[in-house]
Motif scaffolding. Structure first.
Motif, PDB file in Angstrom:
ATOM      1  N   GLU A 126      46.048  40.981  39.696  1.00 42.79           N
ATOM      2  CA  GLU A 126      45.120  41.497  38.564  1.00 42.79           C
ATOM      3  C   GLU A 126      46.054  40.754  37.188  1.00 42.79           C
ATOM      4  N   ARG A 127      47.189  41.034  37.326  1.00 42.12           N
ATOM      5  CA  ARG A 127      47.920  40.339  35.945  1.00 42.12           C
ATOM      6  C   ARG A 127      47.516  38.802  35.798  1.00 42.12           C
ATOM      7  N   HIS A 128      47.805  38.098  36.986  1.00 44.10           N
ATOM      8  CA  HIS A 128      47.296  36.699  37.111  1.00 44.10           C
ATOM      9  C   HIS A 128      45.937  36.428  36.379  1.00 44.10           C
ATOM     10  N   GLU A 129      44.973  37.380  37.038  1.00 39.59           N
ATOM     11  CA  GLU A 129      43.560  37.074  36.510  1.00 39.59           C
ATOM     12  C   GLU A 129      43.408  37.523  35.028  1.00 39.59           C
ATOM     13  N   THR A 130      44.228  38.502  34.598  1.00 39.59           N
ATOM     14  CA  THR A 130      44.156  38.712  33.018  1.00 39.59           C
ATOM     15  C   THR A 130      44.734  37.475  32.106  1.00 39.59           C
TER      16      THR A 130
END
Length: 137
Positions: free
Chosen positions: A73-77
């Motif tokens: 999720e953080r990577h996609e953000t």
């Protein structure tokens, strides 16, 4: 527009969503279940025409958490943050990070409000995208 990725003899069509509109585009994939969410999000944010539709679709794709990959999720953000930086010519890295973290916060809040585990609805993704794009202007 059609894009083919890792094609085999049998191809499947997957539409990448734009809330409240026709699909942004369709892709051909060799997987019957479609491509992975990170690949779909990457394709959605691989251009800057129709920024509202692209960001709304990316937000909907971001709203599918993967409990086995909490870091995703953080990577996609971060991918969304980079896309925002290219959209806003004068947008600093720090400001893009702030907007990206606010998008993530709103996505998480929308998921928590609906305990069904479904992706957030298109109207909420649309609202989050509108707010983020207003911050760039």
């Amino acid at each position: 527009m059609n894009v083919g990725l890792a094609m085999s003899e049998e191809a499947y069509v997957q539409a990448l969503p734009a809330p409240g509109e026709a699909a942004l585009f369709e892709v051909l994939t060799s997987e019957p279940d479609g491509m992975s969410l990170p690949n779909a999000r990457g394709l959605v944010l691989d251009g800057h025409e129709a920024p509202h539709a692209r960001l709304s679709a990316a937000i909907m794709l971001l709203s599918h958490p993967d409990p086995a990959k909490p870091w995703l999720e953080r990577h996609e953000t971060q991918g969304t943050v980079e896309w925002l930086r290219w959209l806003g010519i004068d947008l600093s890295r720090a400001r893009a990070e702030e907007i990206g973290l606010e998008v993530l916060r709103l996505v998480r809040a929308a998921r928590e409000a609906d305990a069904s585990g479904s992706p957030i609805p298109p109207d909420i993704a649309d609202h989050i995208a509108s707010g983020a794009l207003r911050e760039i202007d």
